[in-house]
Design an enzyme around this catalytic site. Sequence first.
Site, PDB file in Angstrom:
ATOM      1  N   GLU A 120       4.721 -12.466   4.796  1.00  0.00           N
ATOM      2  CA  GLU A 120       3.653 -11.524   5.133  1.00  0.00           C
ATOM      3  C   GLU A 120       2.750 -11.180   3.960  1.00  0.00           C
ATOM      4  O   GLU A 120       1.586 -10.823   4.144  1.00  0.00           O
ATOM      5  CB  GLU A 120       4.257 -10.233   5.702  1.00  0.00           C
ATOM      6  CG  GLU A 120       4.679  -9.178   4.705  1.00  0.00           C
ATOM      7  CD  GLU A 120       5.776  -9.614   3.741  1.00  0.00           C
ATOM      8  OE1 GLU A 120       5.821  -9.077   2.617  1.00  0.00           O
ATOM      9  OE2 GLU A 120       6.594 -10.487   4.092  1.00  0.00           O
ATOM     10  N   ASP A 124       9.429  -4.046   3.035  1.00  0.00           N
ATOM     11  CA  ASP A 124       9.396  -5.309   3.765  1.00  0.00           C
ATOM     12  C   ASP A 124      10.736  -5.559   4.444  1.00  0.00           C
ATOM     13  O   ASP A 124      11.719  -5.917   3.806  1.00  0.00           O
ATOM     14  CB  ASP A 124       9.079  -6.454   2.794  1.00  0.00           C
ATOM     15  CG  ASP A 124       9.028  -7.807   3.495  1.00  0.00           C
ATOM     16  OD1 ASP A 124       8.888  -7.820   4.737  1.00  0.00           O
ATOM     17  OD2 ASP A 124       9.110  -8.836   2.798  1.00  0.00           O
ATOM     18  N   ARG A 126       1.321 -12.992   1.680  1.00  0.00           N
ATOM     19  CA  ARG A 126       0.146 -13.860   1.567  1.00  0.00           C
ATOM     20  C   ARG A 126      -0.895 -13.539   2.637  1.00  0.00           C
ATOM     21  O   ARG A 126      -2.085 -13.787   2.454  1.00  0.00           O
ATOM     22  CB  ARG A 126       0.581 -15.319   1.632  1.00  0.00           C
ATOM     23  CG  ARG A 126       1.182 -15.775   2.946  1.00  0.00           C
ATOM     24  CD  ARG A 126       2.054 -17.012   2.809  1.00  0.00           C
ATOM     25  NE  ARG A 126       3.322 -16.705   2.138  1.00  0.00           N
ATOM     26  CZ  ARG A 126       4.266 -17.587   1.882  1.00  0.00           C
ATOM     27  NH1 ARG A 126       4.110 -18.858   2.245  1.00  0.00           N
ATOM     28  NH2 ARG A 126       5.372 -17.237   1.260  1.00  0.00           N
ATOM     29  N   ASP A 129       8.247 -13.136   7.711  1.00  0.00           N
ATOM     30  CA  ASP A 129       8.633 -12.660   6.390  1.00  0.00           C
ATOM     31  C   ASP A 129       7.747 -13.262   5.300  1.00  0.00           C
ATOM     32  O   ASP A 129       7.907 -12.943   4.135  1.00  0.00           O
ATOM     33  CB  ASP A 129      10.109 -12.995   6.108  1.00  0.00           C
ATOM     34  CG  ASP A 129      10.667 -12.207   4.929  1.00  0.00           C
ATOM     35  OD1 ASP A 129      10.100 -11.144   4.596  1.00  0.00           O
ATOM     36  OD2 ASP A 129      11.660 -12.659   4.325  1.00  0.00           O
ATOM     37  N   LYS A 173      15.174  -9.788   7.297  1.00  0.00           N
ATOM     38  CA  LYS A 173      15.941 -10.062   6.085  1.00  0.00           C
ATOM     39  C   LYS A 173      17.408  -9.692   6.284  1.00  0.00           C
ATOM     40  O   LYS A 173      17.750  -8.894   7.157  1.00  0.00           O
ATOM     41  CB  LYS A 173      15.371  -9.250   4.905  1.00  0.00           C
ATOM     42  CG  LYS A 173      13.993  -9.653   4.449  1.00  0.00           C
ATOM     43  CD  LYS A 173      13.557  -8.813   3.256  1.00  0.00           C
ATOM     44  CE  LYS A 173      12.139  -9.169   2.833  1.00  0.00           C
ATOM     45  NZ  LYS A 173      12.061 -10.529   2.254  1.00  0.00           N
TER      46      LYS A 173
END
Length: 451
Positions: free
Chosen positions: A302, A223, A304, A300, A230
């Site tokens: 993502e 991620d 869910r 970010d 991030k």
Amino acid sequence: MVKLWNHEAADWRLSMEPGGDSAPLTLRAVGQDHSLVMNLGGDAGAEAVRRGAAKAVKAVRELGAQSLLLDIAPVKGALGAEGLAAAAQGAELACYHQPVWKEREDKPFTLYISGAEGLEAEEILRQTDAVTRAVCFARDLTNRPCNLLTPELMAQAMAQAAEAAGAEVQVLDETETRALGMGAFHAVGDSAAHPPRLIVLRWRGGKEGAAPTALVGKGVCFDTGGYNLKTGGGMGSMRSDMAGAAAACAAVLALAENKVPVNVTAVIPAVENRISPDSMVPGDIVTTMSGKTIQINNTDAEGRLILVDAVTYAIQKEGAGRVVDIATLTGACVRALGFTTAGVVSNDDAFCGRLMAAAQRSGEQYWRFPDFPEYKKMIESPVADLSNLSSDGCGAITAGLFIGAFAGDVPWIHLDIAGTAWTDRPRREYQCAGATGAGVTTLYQLCAGLA
């Protein structure tokens, strides 16, 4: 390796002396040239035995021992089979270490157990070993670097393990999932060169035709945060963002290997969240498999997105009678509960009660968040059915409720293991740095309890 044998030649002998209301659980380990005494507090429950056995194994291994004789007779009366299982699991997990891609000498270690007379010890150890190996499988998978665990490679690893355990496997490719209308899943998965996969594992050990329990595990192989990128520090452990997927898969492996009479299906959406010319951006609207629309307010958030399509698939295509989703979902959960406790959101008190009872048996810690009506308003959108970002904080709760909106009236539990799935500094004696295998044993106990 754990063996039932009063092996007098073991390097060390260990006895566990149970404490009372105020007396500590004491471990006395005696070797040829050393002796150890460890106090683990007044709780002489199974978790204390698990932690004590792990601590003893680590201590004597550091002193060069290759075997240890554990006498569980002192705790057998109070804990019975549970004490034997806890001791064996703690010792085995203490021997785990992260996989490495360089030469390393692995020294074998054997735990001999005595004092188990009167228990069905061989069967207890066999079943415990299956669960423990499943935890280690989840750790191994989560510890893999991203280039060695793309969605396709995850599907291959899980399929191979499931087939060996006796579970059914189905892997849907991007053409099949797109045809199902899984727009939220593809909003994330289409950002990467490695295409997404939907991995379905089925253990049909229960009554024929009975609705299965679905375990839906977040499988973000890496991620980056997408366009809501991030920080460098925040990206360091993001290979672990598929720990929920690993836990769901591993629980099914253990249930299948132990032939638990229950129907359980794992649904695992596997993706990478990267950046590409066609990646989703804030403001986008996506349509899910359920038909609900979602406004993307943060790329970010993502996990869910892929989970809601997987939950819909579990209910519509697998006929799930109850659903548990498990995910390294929010930093908000870590800030609320730290690194020893996972968060819970649920729409069903009875089902959630079963989860908490399972956690008592597994030794893991969970805390249920409230789900007051005002929290649901925080994920409303003026232009879509839902927003993937809360408008007013409470991120751990609202993320769970976002997923719950797709479960409908089906009994549902959300587990946020963002703080417990990975550790740089082990919080339990049976952990080491890296993946912990969080959730595996609790999910196993929950499903076994439904048998």
